[in-house]
Design a protein around this motif. Structure first.
Motif, short mmCIF file in Angstrom:
data_model
loop_
_atom_site.label_atom_id
_atom_site.label_comp_id
_atom_site.label_asym_id
_atom_site.label_seq_id
_atom_site.Cartn_x
_atom_site.Cartn_y
_atom_site.Cartn_z
N TYR A 1 -3.02 12.68 10.47
CA TYR A 1 -3.00 12.55 9.02
C TYR A 1 -4.04 11.56 8.53
O TYR A 1 -4.48 10.68 9.28
CB TYR A 1 -1.61 12.14 8.54
N ASN B 1 0.84 -1.20 0.00
CA ASN B 1 0.00 0.00 0.00
C ASN B 1 0.88 1.26 0.00
O ASN B 1 1.92 1.31 0.65
CB ASN B 1 -0.84 -0.11 1.28
N VAL C 1 -4.27 8.76 7.44
CA VAL C 1 -3.80 7.38 7.30
C VAL C 1 -4.48 6.56 8.41
O VAL C 1 -4.69 7.08 9.51
CB VAL C 1 -2.25 7.25 7.43
N THR D 1 5.11 4.97 2.19
CA THR D 1 5.52 6.33 2.57
C THR D 1 5.89 6.39 4.05
O THR D 1 6.90 6.96 4.44
CB THR D 1 4.38 7.34 2.29
N LEU D 2 5.03 5.79 4.86
CA LEU D 2 5.29 5.81 6.31
C LEU D 2 6.56 5.05 6.66
O LEU D 2 7.34 5.50 7.51
CB LEU D 2 4.10 5.20 7.07
N GLU E 1 -2.47 1.14 8.94
CA GLU E 1 -1.31 1.48 8.09
C GLU E 1 -0.12 1.94 8.94
O GLU E 1 1.02 1.56 8.67
CB GLU E 1 -1.71 2.57 7.09
N ASN F 1 0.49 4.29 1.22
CA ASN F 1 0.64 4.96 2.51
C ASN F 1 1.65 4.24 3.39
O ASN F 1 2.48 4.87 4.06
CB ASN F 1 -0.70 5.00 3.26
N SER G 1 3.36 -0.21 9.02
CA SER G 1 4.64 0.42 8.62
C SER G 1 5.64 0.33 9.78
O SER G 1 6.82 0.01 9.57
CB SER G 1 4.42 1.87 8.20
#
Lengths: 251, 553
Positions: free
Chosen positions: B101, B2, B103, B7-8, B107, B4, B111
């Motif tokens: 945020y 995913n 998210v 990114t995390l 998630e 997100n 992460s």
């Protein structure tokens, strides 16, 4: 009470003076507001007069004591509340105030009396034996104020004291300022809040680019009402003035 | 994966390794330096592990040595795993930021868990590699052994990771409960550090004995029996070793697969039922403040300054460990180190240098403790303004800090001395002289460290308002302390050796003739120490007020 005479302060590696030829004289029993935009030199002036920053030239005396030559006596007559309400957070509120009281050699009787009075006035009774690190922003500000007042200073200096405080807390601090002055002491504080300054101060000074622009006596009729206008006139940039004229033309 | 979560995860990695972002030549140099040091540490581990296995092999305990080592690594990984899980999943300040945020909590959790797993995997591989390579070398198993290594490593990574997740919450609650019992923490940590150090020194001592004569086993028959029996019962750790050496695989594999399955189920249950609740609770509960009801107390100015300084250190686990715990553990450390260095010295250059050896050891430990004073001003952080507005002179304020360091140093050195004299490692007369020399050096080092910090304070503190990373002054303080320890210690050893020769050397010096006997050693070392002390006092004093006033905060 406080005499600042031709104060010059330039930071290391800076080309211009942050405070330039600033002179002020504060009388016993008055509340004095220090106004200016961000970066105008308010905090620098306050840090010079409290002994935090050394300065290039000029003279600052507190109750007749030169802060540069006789700092201990000058500081004994002053209480300071910083703008960032930094305190020793590992101590409890009581331990912190007692630490300050010891430094200012406050007697046990005075300490107990003032401590109880201020703690109750600022509604910190429940929190005073808890570590400061759990305090909210306002509570930290209040414990700083109690510590600054525990020795009943003749000069009480506050840097942006109302920042981030709720209405109730602001009212408590204003009341304390009023009471402190009524006892013949002096309050000197910096602020962005023109309404507040107009409401409670006896006099106000406006500083811009490190230079003192004006000292306004707020007891003179009309000065309270025109304080904001004068502040804008003094501190506005050329661009601000053009924008204002454009707005006026458009009605 | 995913978007997100990716990114995390990238954010987490970037945040963790932000010190190593390659932007200029300095950052490349820093990375290179870190890699070189890491390489050197890995090689040193490999060398020590080789010696460790050889020592056990000589007693026919090679398999048992592997079990013991894997057990230690298992416990180490579990400890670091629990500690990282608590920090990353439950305590890290960014949880509050991330929750704002768009998210999902899942998630964020995934992460962070991936980050933890990757860290656990890398650390396990790096920690185990030198030991296993050394084992393969000593056992002669060679390629077959290397081919089997990934399987137990993967088991180890997964099992310690799952167990860390299960244990994190109860351990966090336990630490929260005792977090503000500062005296208990200091005593507990001091006992733990002392025990760990004593164990380490016993092992080190055995290795040194083994190095001197590799033909004989350092273990008695009883000890061999104890080690064999212990290794049998180190479950589940022994199964990892079994898989590596192909021993009782029909038990080891099912056992490891079973433990892995059970710990996985346990982790899922803990996360499902407790993760969100614990996380929200930690975000909501501000800090871990304690209540300490007292009366208003009047203290003299100097005493109140010292009291505040003491509380600032005492009420911080981080500072207490760096300072009080090490000072408490110092006598034990000195005792063991002195024992070994004296044995080494006696075997090689004679009993004469033992005084210098003891001095060197004590000075090195004194250096580690006094280096704490190199953050005396920096530790004030945002509160530095207090020191400027207080109606107390700078010298008095600094002297209060200094006196606290002095009391700790005198206490630690005095106990060291009592231990050395009590254990008959030293005579009383020599002991008193040694105490004076070490104490003068400690005072000198403390003053210089404080002065360096005043010249270049580092006010960048962590969320708890504490200096987490050592500043340049601390590094300089340690380097300077080691230099002083080596110089004075080596001069003492050399002159002691000369002074105890059957026929002392005489050197003509103008109208006099110098006899290089033991008295000469005492005079020279005392003079060097005295000179260092005087120079330190002068360096500290000259321009102190001006430099202090220049600090703008």
């Amino acid at each position: 009470m406080l005499e600042i005479s031709h104060l010059y302060k330039k930071y290391l590696n800076s080309e211009r003076f942050s405070v330039e030829d600033l002179s002020l004289s504060l009388q016993p029993g008055e509340i004095f507001g220090f106004l200016g935009q961000n970066g105008a030199g308010k905090s620098t002036t306050i840090k010079c007069l409290t002994g935090i920053y050394p300065f290039n030239s000029g003279k600052i005396t507190i109750c007749g004591y030169d802060i540069a030559k006789d700092p201990i006596n000058a500081k004994l007559n002053m209480g300071y509340v910083p703008d960032n309400h930094s305190v020793y957070e590992k101590l409890t509120g009581r331990e912190y105030v007692n630490y300050t009281a010891d430094l200012y050699k406050v007697s046990k009787r005075d300490r107990n009396e003032r401590f109880d009075k201020y703690v109750s006035q600022f509604k910190l009774t429940k929190a005073v034996d808890t570590q400061i690190k759990s305090y909210s922003h306002g509570m930290k500000q209040k414990i700083c104020i109690i510590a600054a007042l525990i020795h009943n200073p003749k000069l009480w200096v506050l840097d942006e004291p109302m920042m981030g405080l709720d209405h109730q807390s602001m009212a408590e601090i204003l009341k304390r300022m009023d009471d402190h002055c009524a006892e013949g002491n002096t309050v000197f504080f910096s602020s962005h809040n023109l309404d507040l300054v107009a409401k409670i101060c006896d006099r106000a000074a406006i500083i811009k680019d490190g230079k003192l622009q004006d000292v306004i006596d707020l007891h003179i009729k009309g000065n309270k009402e025109t304080l904001e206008k004068r502040f804008v006139e003094i501190t506005a940039t050329e661009q601000d003035k053009i924008n204002e004229r454009t707005l006026l033309r458009r009605g | 994966m995913n978007g997100n979560i990716r990114t995390l995860l990238r954010l987490e990695i970037k945040n963790r390794f932000s010190n190593y972002s390659l932007v200029d030549y300095k950052s490349y140099f820093k990375l290179f330096g870190t890699l070189v040091i890491t390489g050197a540490v890995i090689y040193a581990l490999y060398w020590v592990a080789g010696l460790f296995f050889e020592m056990f092999d000589a007693a026919g305990l090679l398999y048992e040595a592997l079990v013991l080592l894997v057990s230690l690594i298992f416990l180490f990984m579990l400890f670091t795993g629990v500690s990282s899980t608590i920090k990353v999943l439950y305590y890290k300040g960014d949880n509050e930021i991330l929750m704002r945020y768009p998210v999902s909590g899942t998630e964020v959790f995934v992460s962070k868990t991936l980050f933890l797993f990757l860290t656990q995997f890398c650390v396990t591989a790096i920690v185990m590699a030198p030991f296993l390579v050394a084992y393969a070398g000593v056992s002669g198993l060679g390629t077959a052994f290397y081919a089997k290594i990934p399987v137990p490593i993967l088991f180890l990574v997964f099992i310690t990771f799952f167990l860390s997740n299960i244990l994190a919450i109860p351990i966090m609650h336990l630490t929260n409960r005792i977090r503000n019992k500062f005296a208990l923490i200091i005593i507990g940590l001091a006992v733990l550090v002392t025990l760990a150090f004593a164990l380490y020194m016993l092992l080190f001592n055995s290795m040194v004995t083994f190095m001197n004569d590799k033909e004989f086993s350092v273990f008695s028959d009883e000890m061999v029996e104890i080690i064999e029996n212990t290794a049998k019962w180190l479950i589940p750790m022994k199964y990892f070793a079994d898989v590596m050496v192909g021993h009782e695989l029909y038990v080891a594999y099912p056992a490891l697969i079973g433990i892995q399955g059970l710990s996985l189920i346990g982790m899922i249950l803990v996360i499902y039922f407790l993760y969100a609740k614990t996380l929200l609770n930690n975000v909501e509960v501000e800090g871990s403040a304690f209540k300490h009801v007292t009366r208003n107390r009047c203290r003299p100015v100097f005493l109140t300054l010292m009291h505040k300084e003491f509380l600032q250190v005492f009420r911080s686990v981080n500072y207490s460990f760096q300072y009080f715990v090490l000072a408490c553990a110092m006598p034990v450390m000195v005792f063991f180190c002195n024992n070994i260095t004296r044995e080494l010295g006696q075997n090689q250059v004679g009993e004469q240098i033992s005084l210098g050896m003891t001095m060197l050891v004590m000075l090195i430990f004194a250096t580690v403790i006094t280096s704490f004073s190199a953050t005396s001003t920096s530790r004030e952080g945002d509160n530095f303004y207090h020191t400027k507005v207080a109606p107390v002179s700078v010298r008095t304020q600094l002297f209060a800090k200094f006196l606290m360091y002095l009391l700790v140093s005198v206490g630690a050195n005095a106990v060291c001395l009592a231990v050395l004299i009590g254990s008959e490692q030293m005579e009383i007369r020599d002991g008193l002289w040694l105490f004076a020399v070490v104490e003068l050096c400690s005072v000198g080092l403390t003053l210089l460290s404080m002065r360096m910090d005043i010249a270049h304070p580092y006010f960048n503190l962590s969320g708890e308002g504490e200096v987490v990373n050592n500043n340049a002054s601390t590094t300089m303080s340690v380097a300077m302390g080691f230099a002083v320890a080596l110089t004075i210690g080596i001069v003492c050893m050399f002159l002691s050796y000369l002074g105890s020769l059957p026929k002392p050397i005489t050197v003509p010096a103008g109208a006099f003739t110098l006899t290089l006997d033991m008295n000469f050693m005492f005079v020279v070392v005392s003079s060097m120490t005295g000179l260092f002390f005087v120079v330190s006092v002068l360096v500290y004093t000259i321009g102190l007020k001006k430099t202090y006033n220049r600090i703008a905060r």
